[in-house]
Design a protein around this motif. Structure first.
Motif, short mmCIF file in Angstrom:
data_model
loop_
_atom_site.label_atom_id
_atom_site.label_comp_id
_atom_site.label_asym_id
_atom_site.label_seq_id
_atom_site.Cartn_x
_atom_site.Cartn_y
_atom_site.Cartn_z
N ALA A 15 -66.12 -41.07 25.95
CA ALA A 15 -65.92 -41.48 24.81
C ALA A 15 -66.47 -39.95 23.95
O ALA A 15 -66.21 -39.44 22.77
CB ALA A 15 -66.22 -42.72 24.08
N ASP A 16 -67.81 -40.01 24.34
CA ASP A 16 -68.42 -39.00 23.52
C ASP A 16 -67.84 -36.95 23.54
O ASP A 16 -67.81 -36.64 22.33
CB ASP A 16 -70.00 -39.07 23.82
CG ASP A 16 -70.89 -39.55 22.65
OD1 ASP A 16 -70.35 -40.49 22.14
OD2 ASP A 16 -71.95 -40.04 23.16
N ASP A 17 -67.48 -36.83 24.73
CA ASP A 17 -66.98 -35.68 25.27
C ASP A 17 -65.58 -35.41 24.59
O ASP A 17 -64.99 -34.81 23.92
CB ASP A 17 -66.62 -35.85 26.73
CG ASP A 17 -66.85 -34.31 26.94
OD1 ASP A 17 -66.29 -33.77 26.36
OD2 ASP A 17 -66.39 -34.14 28.47
N LEU A 18 -64.89 -36.94 24.99
CA LEU A 18 -63.63 -36.71 23.95
C LEU A 18 -64.07 -36.37 22.50
O LEU A 18 -63.45 -35.56 21.72
CB LEU A 18 -62.82 -38.63 24.09
CG LEU A 18 -62.31 -38.25 25.39
CD1 LEU A 18 -62.17 -40.03 25.08
CD2 LEU A 18 -61.14 -37.56 26.03
N ALA A 19 -64.95 -37.41 22.28
CA ALA A 19 -65.36 -37.14 20.19
C ALA A 19 -65.18 -36.00 19.98
O ALA A 19 -64.75 -35.28 18.86
CB ALA A 19 -65.58 -38.39 20.58
N ASP A 20 -66.44 -35.64 21.02
CA ASP A 20 -66.24 -33.88 20.65
C ASP A 20 -64.90 -32.71 20.43
O ASP A 20 -65.29 -31.89 19.71
CB ASP A 20 -67.46 -33.50 21.32
CG ASP A 20 -69.34 -33.99 21.17
OD1 ASP A 20 -69.00 -34.83 20.08
OD2 ASP A 20 -69.49 -33.75 22.30
N GLN A 21 -64.18 -32.74 21.82
CA GLN A 21 -63.28 -32.25 22.09
C GLN A 21 -62.75 -32.73 20.11
O GLN A 21 -61.68 -31.78 19.63
CB GLN A 21 -62.71 -32.50 22.92
CG GLN A 21 -63.09 -31.76 24.51
CD GLN A 21 -63.50 -30.73 24.44
OE1 GLN A 21 -62.28 -29.81 23.69
NE2 GLN A 21 -64.01 -30.47 24.73
N CYS A 22 -61.92 -33.90 19.64
CA CYS A 22 -61.88 -34.03 18.75
C CYS A 22 -62.27 -33.37 17.28
O CYS A 22 -61.70 -32.05 16.79
CB CYS A 22 -61.76 -35.09 18.17
SG CYS A 22 -60.64 -36.26 19.56
N ARG A 23 -63.83 -32.67 17.30
CA ARG A 23 -64.18 -32.46 16.45
C ARG A 23 -63.87 -31.10 16.30
O ARG A 23 -63.92 -29.99 14.99
CB ARG A 23 -65.70 -32.82 16.45
CG ARG A 23 -66.13 -34.10 16.04
CD ARG A 23 -67.91 -34.43 16.12
NE ARG A 23 -67.95 -36.03 15.97
CZ ARG A 23 -68.31 -36.02 16.81
NH1 ARG A 23 -68.13 -35.57 17.92
NH2 ARG A 23 -69.10 -37.38 16.63
N GLN A 24 -64.05 -30.61 17.36
CA GLN A 24 -64.27 -29.10 17.68
C GLN A 24 -62.24 -28.54 17.52
O GLN A 24 -62.20 -27.42 17.00
CB GLN A 24 -64.03 -28.46 19.41
CG GLN A 24 -65.78 -28.71 19.07
CD GLN A 24 -65.94 -28.18 21.30
OE1 GLN A 24 -65.62 -27.40 21.48
NE2 GLN A 24 -66.63 -29.20 21.48
N GLN A 25 -61.55 -29.09 18.00
CA GLN A 25 -59.82 -29.18 17.79
C GLN A 25 -58.94 -29.36 17.07
O GLN A 25 -58.67 -29.03 16.74
CB GLN A 25 -59.32 -29.73 19.11
CG GLN A 25 -60.60 -29.05 20.52
CD GLN A 25 -59.05 -28.86 21.37
OE1 GLN A 25 -58.33 -28.53 21.28
NE2 GLN A 25 -59.88 -29.42 23.07
N LEU A 26 -59.79 -30.60 16.30
CA LEU A 26 -58.67 -31.82 15.35
C LEU A 26 -59.01 -31.15 13.54
O LEU A 26 -58.01 -31.81 12.69
CB LEU A 26 -58.26 -32.13 15.79
CG LEU A 26 -57.95 -33.50 16.94
CD1 LEU A 26 -57.48 -34.33 17.21
CD2 LEU A 26 -56.30 -32.42 17.71
N ALA A 27 -60.51 -30.74 14.45
CA ALA A 27 -60.87 -30.43 12.33
C ALA A 27 -59.72 -30.08 11.24
O ALA A 27 -59.80 -29.89 10.80
CB ALA A 27 -62.01 -29.50 11.99
#
Length: 351
Positions: A15-27
């Protein structure tokens, strides 16, 4: 307004990796509100629940967490009809799987929610694993390791009758020439192997131009020193590796399967190994899974058996998280998805 995202992971795709990717790509889509959920897979098995398959987690818990979210990105969470009913604002679901069987696609379509998925996400890992099984079983890596673990230093594996061939001096037969079969071909050719391919659905010129040779199934079985399955599971291919299949294989050859367990009649394979007609087997998939602990196949010295590990690599985990969030970003930006399980749920025009 914030973008609410449920990141449902586990101990493989976290879940942390998914969340990190969301921060990077969906900001770019505004402030993010990230909700994380972690299932206990693989320490607890996945299963079938409420109309979805191979899922990990409590669908009722997921339904509560999904209320008022705009996006769900997940690996194994059960995204059931009840989840879609709860998630009235849901715009898109991103699945890190090659086949999103843990998502109720019919319910998603009825709710107007497109589902992104990742076909071929683990093809490199699976191809490498197939070649690894070939080496492990032909060169006594499995048997030698088990002997040492039991306190035995077994020099007997230097006896000529117990030694095995080198991949570079083998004819290797591949049944199926999809993305994984094609990648296995490239790896085997680098070893110097002669590669034979049977795939009635692929143009022979495509196989031949890759450096392999397209052949009929009977020629492949009679000629190959190693036979490896890479076929899709269909009604036609279910149980294709049966007693007749194994009898047609070259005496003393090896059998490899990290595709689908249902392709093989397990008792027929056991008989072919017990009789000595086949020299050994490398298996990562079974029917059923897990196989019975006392199954005679698992105790055979020339069998290397692993618990469905072909897709388990760090690259698969991280790349899957990165790619699925990229697909969510593409949808939010353009209304399109590269691989959509229910294209009818996509908007007619870009958003």
């Amino acid at each position: 307004m914030s973008l609410r995202i449920l990141c449902a992971g586990d101990s493989f795709i976290t879940a942390d990796d998914l969340a990190d990717q969301c921060r990077q790509q969906l900001a770019e889509f505004g402030p993010l509100e990230l909700i994380t959920h972690v299932s206990r897979w693989p320490d607890e098995p996945m299963g079938d629940v409420d109309g979805v398959r191979e899922a990990a987690g409590d669908p009722a818990e997921i339904a509560v967490l999904a209320a008022d979210v705009d996006v769900i990105v997940t690996h194994l969470a059960p995204i059931t009809a009840a989840v879609f009913e709860s998630a009235g604002k849901l715009r898109v679901v991103g699945s890190t799987r090659g086949g999103p069987v843990n998502i109720d696609i019919a319910a998603a379509t009825e709710a107007g929610v497109p589902v992104a998925f990742l076909p071929g996400r683990n093809l490199s890992a699976a191809a490498e694993f197939a070649v690894g099984l070939m080496i492990a079983v032909t060169r006594n890596i499995g048997a030698g390791s088990r002997g040492l673990a039991d306190g035995r230093w077994e020099g007997k594996y230097y006896r000529y009758a117990l030694t095995g061939p080198e991949i570079g001096h083998c004819a290797v037969g591949l049944i199926g020439y999809g993305a994984i079969g094609a990648h296995v071909t490239r790896l085997l050719l680098a070893f110097g192997a002669k590669v034979l391919v049977y795939d009635p659905y692929t143009d022979a010129s495509k196989i031949d131009s890759a450096g392999a040779r397209s052949v009929a199934l009977d020629e492949l079985l009679a000629t190959a020193d190693i036979v490896s399955l890479h076929a899709r599971l269909t009604p036609e291919t279910t149980g294709m590796a049966d007693a007749t299949f194994f009898a047609a294989m070259k005496p003393g050859s090896f059998f490899i399967n990290n595709a689908r367990g249902e392709l093989v009649r397990t008792d027929d394979l056991t008989a072919a190994l017990t009789s000595g007609h086949l020299a050994g087997a490398g298996l990562d998939v079974f029917d059923p899974e897990p196989p019975p602990a006392d199954h005679p196949l698992l105790a055979m010295p020339r069998v290397v058996a692993t618990p469905h590990l072909a897709g388990a690599s760090q690259h698969v985990a991280h790349h899957s998280a990165e790619t699925v969030v990229g697909q969510v970003a593409l949808f939010l930006r353009t209304g399109t998805i590269a691989h959509c399980a229910n294209p009818s749920a996509l908007p007619v025009a870009s958003v």
